[in-house]
Design a protein around this motif. Structure first.
Motif, PDB file in Angstrom:
ATOM      1  N   ASN A 153       0.757  -1.076   0.077  1.00  0.00           N
ATOM      2  CA  ASN A 153      -0.029  -0.160  -0.089  1.00  0.00           C
ATOM      3  C   ASN A 153       0.713   1.209  -0.015  1.00  0.00           C
ATOM      4  O   ASN A 153       1.673   1.151   0.415  1.00  0.00           O
ATOM      5  N   GLU A 154       0.371   2.539  -0.474  1.00  0.00           N
ATOM      6  CA  GLU A 154       0.928   3.616  -0.239  1.00  0.00           C
ATOM      7  C   GLU A 154       0.930   4.033   1.262  1.00  0.00           C
ATOM      8  O   GLU A 154      -0.080   3.478   1.952  1.00  0.00           O
ATOM      9  N   SER A 155       1.603   4.865   1.626  1.00  0.00           N
ATOM     10  CA  SER A 155       1.875   5.138   3.264  1.00  0.00           C
ATOM     11  C   SER A 155       0.711   5.708   3.941  1.00  0.00           C
ATOM     12  O   SER A 155       0.337   5.413   4.883  1.00  0.00           O
ATOM     13  N   ASN A 156      -0.035   6.686   2.994  1.00  0.00           N
ATOM     14  CA  ASN A 156      -1.266   7.262   3.370  1.00  0.00           C
ATOM     15  C   ASN A 156      -2.322   6.806   2.992  1.00  0.00           C
ATOM     16  O   ASN A 156      -3.263   7.349   2.348  1.00  0.00           O
ATOM     17  N   TRP A 157      -2.543   5.348   2.746  1.00  0.00           N
ATOM     18  CA  TRP A 157      -3.615   4.905   2.152  1.00  0.00           C
ATOM     19  C   TRP A 157      -4.885   5.277   2.937  1.00  0.00           C
ATOM     20  O   TRP A 157      -5.905   5.255   2.311  1.00  0.00           O
ATOM     21  N   LEU A 158      -4.953   5.007   4.026  1.00  0.00           N
ATOM     22  CA  LEU A 158      -6.025   5.311   4.910  1.00  0.00           C
ATOM     23  C   LEU A 158      -6.678   6.671   4.492  1.00  0.00           C
ATOM     24  O   LEU A 158      -7.976   6.825   4.354  1.00  0.00           O
ATOM     25  N   SER A 188     -10.292   8.003   2.800  1.00  0.00           N
ATOM     26  CA  SER A 188     -11.158   8.555   3.863  1.00  0.00           C
ATOM     27  C   SER A 188     -11.312   9.856   3.331  1.00  0.00           C
ATOM     28  O   SER A 188     -12.222  10.830   3.792  1.00  0.00           O
ATOM     29  N   GLN A 189     -10.839  10.495   2.145  1.00  0.00           N
ATOM     30  CA  GLN A 189     -11.159  11.600   1.287  1.00  0.00           C
ATOM     31  C   GLN A 189     -12.788  11.890   1.071  1.00  0.00           C
ATOM     32  O   GLN A 189     -13.502  12.880   1.300  1.00  0.00           O
ATOM     33  N   GLY A 190     -13.535  10.828   0.854  1.00  0.00           N
ATOM     34  CA  GLY A 190     -14.918  10.922   0.548  1.00  0.00           C
ATOM     35  C   GLY A 190     -15.674  10.847   1.783  1.00  0.00           C
ATOM     36  O   GLY A 190     -17.038  10.592   1.687  1.00  0.00           O
ATOM     37  N   GLY A 191     -15.100  10.902   2.935  1.00  0.00           N
ATOM     38  CA  GLY A 191     -15.937  10.464   4.289  1.00  0.00           C
ATOM     39  C   GLY A 191     -15.431   9.249   4.772  1.00  0.00           C
ATOM     40  O   GLY A 191     -14.350   8.559   4.450  1.00  0.00           O
ATOM     41  N   ASP A 192     -16.253   8.647   5.801  1.00  0.00           N
ATOM     42  CA  ASP A 192     -16.203   7.521   6.583  1.00  0.00           C
ATOM     43  C   ASP A 192     -15.924   6.283   5.620  1.00  0.00           C
ATOM     44  O   ASP A 192     -16.955   5.940   5.065  1.00  0.00           O
ATOM     45  N   GLU A 247      -9.871  -5.434   7.289  1.00  0.00           N
ATOM     46  CA  GLU A 247     -11.047  -5.693   6.155  1.00  0.00           C
ATOM     47  C   GLU A 247     -11.289  -4.544   5.087  1.00  0.00           C
ATOM     48  O   GLU A 247     -11.492  -4.993   4.131  1.00  0.00           O
ATOM     49  N   LEU A 248     -11.215  -3.207   5.690  1.00  0.00           N
ATOM     50  CA  LEU A 248     -11.172  -2.131   4.809  1.00  0.00           C
ATOM     51  C   LEU A 248     -10.100  -2.265   3.876  1.00  0.00           C
ATOM     52  O   LEU A 248     -10.296  -2.228   2.367  1.00  0.00           O
ATOM     53  N   ARG A 249      -8.972  -2.571   4.290  1.00  0.00           N
ATOM     54  CA  ARG A 249      -7.693  -2.554   3.333  1.00  0.00           C
ATOM     55  C   ARG A 249      -7.825  -3.749   2.275  1.00  0.00           C
ATOM     56  O   ARG A 249      -7.791  -3.385   1.013  1.00  0.00           O
ATOM     57  N   ASP A 250      -8.384  -4.761   2.725  1.00  0.00           N
ATOM     58  CA  ASP A 250      -8.581  -5.987   1.930  1.00  0.00           C
ATOM     59  C   ASP A 250      -9.579  -5.863   0.894  1.00  0.00           C
ATOM     60  O   ASP A 250      -9.458  -6.392  -0.115  1.00  0.00           O
ATOM     61  N   ARG A 251     -10.569  -4.983   1.110  1.00  0.00           N
ATOM     62  CA  ARG A 251     -11.742  -4.671   0.256  1.00  0.00           C
ATOM     63  C   ARG A 251     -11.657  -3.790  -0.564  1.00  0.00           C
ATOM     64  O   ARG A 251     -11.872  -3.732  -1.940  1.00  0.00           O
TER      65      ARG A 251
END
Length: 385
Positions: A151-156, A160-164, A174-178
């Motif tokens: 992943n990119e270092s700031n993947w989360l 999250s740019q469009g909201g939660d 699970e979020l990452r894998d999805r």
């Protein structure tokens, strides 16, 4: 052996200084011709083999493929570096992901491929695959064929740019894998040192999250080998056109200075070669004639003894040609021992020059011998040698 044969042997033996002089002159001319011939062939081959490597930076992968198919270049090398990537979401490991189309530029250690994979299939597959250091994989608890998170270092923050981005009750893994893909370990680099580098094919689209701010791969380096040095100016113009309109910072470099020097030397040798051959043949005909002219009194004595003009001319011409033949062979052997050229490449030229030199020597010494032999015998004997 008739009298002319015996006289020829005495002439070569008693006038040893003149014989050696004629031999040395022929050897020197043959050596000079042979050396220039070898250097001419060497620079002609070197000029054709010299590699000019144009480098384009900031070029999109799509445009890089267009340049590859232009006919100007070959052997492309593409590279994009994604620094500070996260492997298995481990922020303690400063991993670097390389998007490449060849491994030989960056990987020097052997690669042990997972069953069903090799370098060719690795760079041709549309799947997400990677090659990584064996010790690094072991530290991650991974092995051949396992799936790895990259992943990119700031993947989360990106997600999250469009909201939660989380679904109800969803964990970060699970979020990452999805939302982010896996890659399969297709090969392990066998090295004695730990290396936190991961290599993926430049065609891998599933890792577009590592491209940065753009949605398409923009190469750090697109390096090629020019097919034809003479078309360097054409490709320079072509590269300017292909970079035109490319977003971001771009660049183009193509150093032809070494190729220019080789080509100029090649042109110089091509220009000087016929002049060198003509000068060598001219000297090969005139110098033996001057040696014969120096022996004019001996020719007069031979004429006074009853020898005919033709016979005198034949004897002294043959003497110079024999000396020239030995000298030419020695000169060519010296070139072969010093420069060690391919005999198939220079043999024909050496043979042609040998025949031409002997013809020039025979013509020059024959003309001078005939001029000396046809003069009045008493005038010849009374004159100074």
């Amino acid at each position: 052996m008739n009298w002319s044969g015996r006289y020829l042997c005495r002439l070569l033996g008693r006038n040893l200084g003149r014989s050696l002089l004629s031999l040395a002159l022929a050897a020197l001319l043959a050596f000079a011709f042979g050396l220039v011939t070898v250097l001419r062939g060497l620079y002609a081959e070197l000029y054709r083999q010299v590699e000019v490597k144009p480098i384009l930076t900031g070029l999109s992968y799509t445009r890089a493929l267009k340049a590859e198919g232009s006919g100007y270049v070959r052997d492309p090398y593409y590279e994009y570096v994604a620094p500070g990537t996260l492997i298995e979401l481990n922020s303690d490991i400063p991993a670097t992901t390389f998007f490449v189309n060849r491994l030989d530029e960056l990987v020097r250690d052997p690669v042990v491929w997972t069953e069903g994979w090799d370098e060719e299939s690795f760079f041709q597959t549309p799947k997400g695959v990677c090659v990584m250091n064996a010790k690094f994989a072991e530290a991650l608890g991974m092995g051949p064929g396992d799936k790895v998170r990259i992943n990119e270092s700031n993947w989360l923050a990106n997600l999250s740019q469009g909201g939660d981005p989380f679904l109800p009750g969803e964990t970060i893994l699970e979020l990452r894998d999805r939302r982010r893909p896996f890659v399969i370990i297709a090969g392990l680099i066998q090295s004695d040192r730990m290396d936190y580098s991961v290599y993926v094919p430049v065609t891998t689209r599933s890792l577009s999250c590592l491209y940065g701010s753009t949605s398409y791969l923009c190469l750090d380096i697109a390096r090629y080998t020019l097919n034809d040095y003479h078309r360097a100016a054409e490709f320079r113009e072509y590269a300017g056109g292909i970079l035109d309109g490319q977003q971001g910072k771009t660049g183009f470099t193509m150093d032809t200075s070494y190729a220019d020097r080789i080509y100029e030397m090649h042109r110089l040798l091509e220009t000087l070669y016929p002049i060198t051959v003509a000068a060598a043949l001219l000297l090969g005909g005139v110098l033996p004639g001057l040696v014969v002219l120096h022996a004019s009194r001996q020719i007069s004595v031979l004429r006074a003894l009853g020898a005919k003009i033709g016979k005198c001319t034949e004897i002294y011409t043959l003497a110079q040609m024999l000396c020239a033949l030995v000298g030419l062979v020695l000169g060519f052997l010296l070139v072969i021992l010093i420069r060690k050229p391919e005999l198939g490449a220079v043999g024909r030229l050496f043979g042609v020059y040998l025949a031409a030199h002997l013809a020039a020597c025979g013509l020059g010494s024959g003309v001078f011998a005939w001029l000396c032999a046809r003069k009045h015998v008493l005038a010849q004997l009374q004159g100074k040698e």
